[in-house]
Design an enzyme around this catalytic site. Structure first.
Site, PDB file in Angstrom:
ATOM      1  N   SER A  70       0.856  -1.183   0.000  1.00 24.39           N
ATOM      2  CA  SER A  70       0.000   0.000   0.000  1.00 24.39           C
ATOM      3  C   SER A  70       0.892   1.234   0.000  1.00 24.39           C
ATOM      4  O   SER A  70       1.873   1.303   0.731  1.00 24.39           O
ATOM      5  CB  SER A  70      -0.903   0.007   1.233  1.00 24.39           C
ATOM      6  OG  SER A  70      -1.822  -1.054   1.178  1.00 24.39           O
TER       7      SER A  70
HETATM    8  N1  SAH Z   1      -1.916  -3.507   3.541  1.00 27.35           N
HETATM    9  C1  SAH Z   1      -0.924  -4.079   2.680  1.00 27.35           C
HETATM   10  C2  SAH Z   1      -1.427  -4.102   1.249  1.00 27.35           C
HETATM   11  C3  SAH Z   1      -1.468  -5.448   0.692  1.00 27.35           C
HETATM   12  S1  SAH Z   1      -2.210  -5.613  -0.902  1.00 27.35           S
HETATM   13  C4  SAH Z   1       0.392  -3.321   2.797  1.00 27.35           C
HETATM   14  O1  SAH Z   1       0.530  -2.453   3.653  1.00 27.35           O
HETATM   15  O2  SAH Z   1       1.289  -3.590   2.027  1.00 27.35           O
HETATM   16  C5  SAH Z   1      -3.728  -6.408  -0.460  1.00 27.35           C
HETATM   17  C6  SAH Z   1      -3.623  -7.707   0.254  1.00 27.35           C
HETATM   18  O3  SAH Z   1      -4.948  -8.181   0.474  1.00 27.35           O
HETATM   19  C7  SAH Z   1      -2.891  -8.802  -0.469  1.00 27.35           C
HETATM   20  O4  SAH Z   1      -1.855  -9.276   0.329  1.00 27.35           O
HETATM   21  C8  SAH Z   1      -3.951  -9.879  -0.679  1.00 27.35           C
HETATM   22  O5  SAH Z   1      -3.457 -11.202  -0.598  1.00 27.35           O
HETATM   23  C9  SAH Z   1      -4.896  -9.585   0.463  1.00 27.35           C
HETATM   24  N2  SAH Z   1      -6.252 -10.101   0.296  1.00 27.35           N
HETATM   25  C10 SAH Z   1      -7.011 -10.167  -0.835  1.00 27.35           C
HETATM   26  N3  SAH Z   1      -8.214 -10.705  -0.571  1.00 27.35           N
HETATM   27  C11 SAH Z   1      -8.230 -11.002   0.771  1.00 27.35           C
HETATM   28  C12 SAH Z   1      -9.181 -11.590   1.647  1.00 27.35           C
HETATM   29  N4  SAH Z   1     -10.381 -12.023   1.234  1.00 27.35           N
HETATM   30  N5  SAH Z   1      -8.846 -11.740   2.954  1.00 27.35           N
HETATM   31  C13 SAH Z   1      -7.631 -11.348   3.421  1.00 27.35           C
HETATM   32  N6  SAH Z   1      -6.694 -10.783   2.642  1.00 27.35           N
HETATM   33  C14 SAH Z   1      -6.979 -10.613   1.324  1.00 27.35           C
END
Ligand code: SAH
Length: 222
Positions: A70
């Site tokens: 993010s």
């Molecule tokens: N907050 C993170 C951003 C990660 S990108 C950061 O600071 O880097 C979004 C993430 O959501 C991915 O890792 C993906 O695997 C996860 N994701 C997608 N669908 C999901 C779900 N149903 N439950 C939990 N995580 C999920």
């Protein structure tokens, strides 16, 4: 925590973070609690070494498993909306990814839960977070569509992946007076918008915020 050198983090990275915070201010982030939290978490700890210098920019960098970190601005914006006028209590993050946003949340909320559906990514996040020693942060392997019943209700819920509609379980797990921020997309591959949902005594109020781009929220554990 803040300012303690680890793996070569020293003054240089403190200066880089200070510059990042000034840039966030310039882009409209005003809440000092949020700015201080971002100043305390070095984003380069959460990406591969080769990408470290770019972790301070607002670009989507890969973190493995086809996911992206993010961006600092989006993290700041979402948390600012969640805590405006509030004393932070507990928060659920859906989509731990590399753990960056979770670490920022843990510098603001006394109680933080973050769930991730991809096991390998959750393990990577654990490793990234180890040195920060955030005792108030709990990570869980699970499907965000189901939320985290055992720790509910939450004052805040923040979703880091885009869904076509608001997952029902998350609405149920939002405390009265609580707020949720999540990206919603119009159809498959459609435009995404950040949406704020506030739970009042009578129901839910939805407000559309900025246009954004997140990876999709996917069902089930992996
Ligand atoms: N907050 C993170 C951003 C990660 S990108 C950061 O600071 O880097 C979004 C993430 O959501 C991915 O890792 C993906 O695997 C996860 N994701 C997608 N669908 C999901 C779900 N149903 N439950 C939990 N995580 C999920």
């Amino acid at each position: 925590m803040n300012g303690i050198p680890r793996n070569g983090i020293g003054m240089t990275s403190a200066r880089t973070r200070a510059r990042m915070v000034e840039r966030l201010r310039g882009k409209g982030i005003r809440d000092e609690r949020v700015l201080a939290a971002l100043a305390g978490v070095p984003p380069h700890l959460f990406v591969e070494r080769a990408l470290a210098s770019r972790a301070y920019e607002d670009t989507a960098l890969p973190i493995g498993f086809s996911q992206t970190i993010s961006q600092p601005y989006v993290v700041a914006r979402m948390i600012e909306v969640l805590i405006a006028g509030k004393q932070p209590k507990n928060v659920l993050e859906v989509g731990t990814g590399c753990g960056y946003q979770a670490a920022v949340l843990a510098r603001i909320y006394p109680e933080v839960y973050s769930i991730e559906r991809i096991k390998g990514l959750l393990e990577r996040a654990r490793a990234n977070l180890l040195g920060l020693r955030l005792a108030n942060l709990r990570l869980a392997h699970g499907d965000g569509y189901a939320g985290l019943e055992k720790a509910a209700p939450f004052q805040s819920i923040v979703v880091a992946a885009a869904a076509p509609s608001v997952p029902e379980a998350l609405l149920r797990q939002l405390a009265p007076g609580g707020r949720m921020v999540l990206p919603l997309r119009a159809g498959v591959g459609g435009a995404q918008r950040l949406v704020l949902i506030e739970r009042s005594g009578r129901g839910f109020v939805e407000t559309e915020l900025d246009a954004v781009r997140f990876v999709p929220l996917e069902a089930g554990k992996a």
